[in-house]
Design a protein around this motif. Structure first.
Motif, PDB file in Angstrom:
ATOM      1  N   PRO A 142       0.811  -1.477  -0.047  1.00 43.22           N
ATOM      2  CA  PRO A 142       0.016  -0.015   0.060  1.00 43.22           C
ATOM      3  C   PRO A 142       0.695   1.184  -0.054  1.00 43.22           C
ATOM      4  O   PRO A 142       1.949   1.024   0.325  1.00 43.22           O
ATOM      5  N   THR A 143       0.245   2.635  -0.277  1.00 42.57           N
ATOM      6  CA  THR A 143       0.970   3.773  -0.222  1.00 42.57           C
ATOM      7  C   THR A 143       0.773   4.041   1.277  1.00 42.57           C
ATOM      8  O   THR A 143      -0.086   3.618   1.758  1.00 42.57           O
ATOM      9  N   GLN A 144       1.811   5.053   1.630  1.00 44.74           N
ATOM     10  CA  GLN A 144       1.633   5.541   2.941  1.00 44.74           C
ATOM     11  C   GLN A 144       0.219   6.204   3.163  1.00 44.74           C
ATOM     12  O   GLN A 144      -0.310   6.390   4.344  1.00 44.74           O
ATOM     13  N   ASN A 145      -0.230   6.937   2.227  1.00 39.95           N
ATOM     14  CA  ASN A 145      -1.520   7.549   2.582  1.00 39.95           C
ATOM     15  C   ASN A 145      -2.571   6.543   2.772  1.00 39.95           C
ATOM     16  O   ASN A 145      -3.505   6.842   3.625  1.00 39.95           O
ATOM     17  N   GLU A 146      -2.599   5.357   2.000  1.00 37.12           N
ATOM     18  CA  GLU A 146      -3.699   4.473   2.158  1.00 37.12           C
ATOM     19  C   GLU A 146      -3.293   3.646   3.595  1.00 37.12           C
ATOM     20  O   GLU A 146      -4.353   3.411   4.537  1.00 37.12           O
ATOM     21  N   ILE A 147      -2.230   3.496   4.242  1.00 34.79           N
ATOM     22  CA  ILE A 147      -1.827   2.939   5.275  1.00 34.79           C
ATOM     23  C   ILE A 147      -2.575   3.964   6.470  1.00 34.79           C
ATOM     24  O   ILE A 147      -2.966   3.606   7.429  1.00 34.79           O
ATOM     25  N   ASP A 148      -2.147   5.453   6.460  1.00 35.40           N
ATOM     26  CA  ASP A 148      -2.704   6.426   7.462  1.00 35.40           C
ATOM     27  C   ASP A 148      -4.231   6.252   7.646  1.00 35.40           C
ATOM     28  O   ASP A 148      -4.646   6.243   8.596  1.00 35.40           O
ATOM     29  N   LYS A 149      -4.848   6.072   6.354  1.00 34.89           N
ATOM     30  CA  LYS A 149      -6.328   6.215   6.517  1.00 34.89           C
ATOM     31  C   LYS A 149      -6.713   4.884   7.326  1.00 34.89           C
ATOM     32  O   LYS A 149      -7.624   4.910   8.018  1.00 34.89           O
ATOM     33  N   ALA A 150      -6.169   3.699   6.947  1.00 34.46           N
ATOM     34  CA  ALA A 150      -6.567   2.452   7.762  1.00 34.46           C
ATOM     35  C   ALA A 150      -6.196   2.812   9.149  1.00 34.46           C
ATOM     36  O   ALA A 150      -7.113   1.998   9.769  1.00 34.46           O
ATOM     37  N   LEU A 151      -4.972   3.165   9.532  1.00 37.17           N
ATOM     38  CA  LEU A 151      -4.861   3.224  10.964  1.00 37.17           C
ATOM     39  C   LEU A 151      -5.686   4.112  11.639  1.00 37.17           C
ATOM     40  O   LEU A 151      -6.022   3.665  12.898  1.00 37.17           O
ATOM     41  N   ASN A 152      -6.291   5.000  10.933  1.00 38.96           N
ATOM     42  CA  ASN A 152      -7.316   6.004  11.698  1.00 38.96           C
ATOM     43  C   ASN A 152      -8.480   5.125  12.100  1.00 38.96           C
ATOM     44  O   ASN A 152      -9.454   5.721  12.876  1.00 38.96           O
TER      45      ASN A 152
END
Length: 350
Positions: A142-152
């Motif tokens: 995944p991209t970092q942006n995708e990971i950040d959204k999932a972490l939220n």
């Protein structure tokens, strides 16, 4: 795509071999006094199931055990669109969902280990698991942006359980529960309970890396359980653990992984940074009375690493652990008995 299909094929091969070498070890050690078991294999909960009954067992019992597995899978799999867990997830941020006693019990135990590990094990890790999708044809980096959204979207404190009404609600929209780290343990316990109710006193139940050794061998000796060599994809073992009436569950980086540009990403993901846990561990094996506890603890202890993992496991009653590091160093907690290393590449540490 072809690479991911190859990875899935290799993964299934590993599971098949791993489920076989436990019985091979015991067959070698048993001698001619042990009758051939009644056995059957199947595929439930995203893993190969292998059941061997050594006394008082019948094929009808194994068929009933497969019915139990199918029922649990139908309630808890995120890959079944109308399962109870999928229904909870599709109603996230909207409604509470009434669930069966089985699903409620597993979610409650998952919440317990989420709290015990301070979130290192988190049953709401579903968005992150789905994003990486490791072990499937759709696995990707995944991209970092995708990971950040999932972490939220990961927060076990936002799971509301109403035990009186047997309902579960995810408080925020797009949250999702994933019971993959604990449901197999619950299933193994249910199968063992069923066999006990039928007066079966000697059996091996294998759910991938989750083994329940019911009773002892027919000649009264302990079962010899091979502990997977986490550096070998052929199902070889590096040590032997002798147990009776115990469950042995191993989690390791070799189980499922994604390879991108020569780098390996394993399936044990951190709910804190969104990437595979990196703490110098290759595998953790938990020995316990209940498989649901061993299952939940195997991921929890792996995520914590050797020092914190040993501290936690030694604070708990009735459970013990074996750690294998990237340097092939082996650490054991208190309570690990009848354990011997059979591969001299590995070193038992003080």
């Amino acid at each position: 795509m072809k690479k991911n299909k190859l990875i899935v094929t290799i993964f299934l091969f590993i599971i098949i071999i791993a489920s076989l070498f436990y019985s091979i070890i015991n067959k070698k050690n048993a001698g001619s006094t042990i009758a051939e078991p009644i056995s059957k294999s199947g595929y439930f909960l995203d893993t190969l199931i292998d059941i061997k009954l050594y006394d008082n067992g019948t094929e009808e019992m194994i068929d009933e055990m497969f019915t139990i597995l199918k029922d649990i899978e139908g309630k808890m799999s995120i890959h079944i669109i109308d399962s109870e867990v999928s229904t909870i997830n599709s109603n996230s941020g909207v409604d509470a969902v009434k669930v069966s006693p089985d699903t409620l019990a597993v979610i409650q135990r998952g919440e317990y280990y989420s709290k015990l590990s301070n979130g290192n094990f988190d049953i709401t890790v579903g968005p992150l698991v789905s994003l990486w999708n490791i072990g499937s044809d759709e696995a990707k980096l995944p991209t970092q942006n995708e990971i950040d959204k999932a972490l939220n979207l990961i927060d076990y404190t936002k799971v509301t359980i109403d035990e009186a009404n047997s309902t579960v609600k995810l408080e925020d929209e797009n949250m999702s529960i994933d019971l993959g780290g604990i449901a197999k343990g619950y299933a193994a316990d249910k199968l063992a309970e069923y066999l006990t109710s039928k007066n079966v006193k000697s059996a091996l139940i294998s759910l991938g890396g989750n083994i329940f050794a019911l009773g002892s061998k027919a000649n009264g000796e302990d079962w010899s359980i091979g502990i997977q060599n986490p550096f070998d994809t052929r199902g070889d073992y590096f040590a032997i653990l002798k147990v009776s009436n115990k469950t042995v569950v191993t989690s390791g980086v070799y189980e499922r992984f994604l390879e991108v540009d020569g780098e390996i990403y394993h399936h044990i993901l951190s709910p804190f940074n969104g990437y595979p846990v990196d703490n110098n561990l290759m595998s953790v094996t938990i020995i316990a009375d209940k498989s649901i506890d061993a299952d939940g603890l195997s991921t929890t202890i792996f995520a914590l690493g050797v020092d914190k993992g040993l501290e936690l496991i030694n604070s708990l009653d009735g459970v013990s652990a074996i750690f294998v590091t990237k340097d092939k160093e082996v650490y054991i907690s208190s309570g690990v008995d009848n354990f011997s290393i059979s591969n001299n590449e590995f070193k038992l540490m003080d």
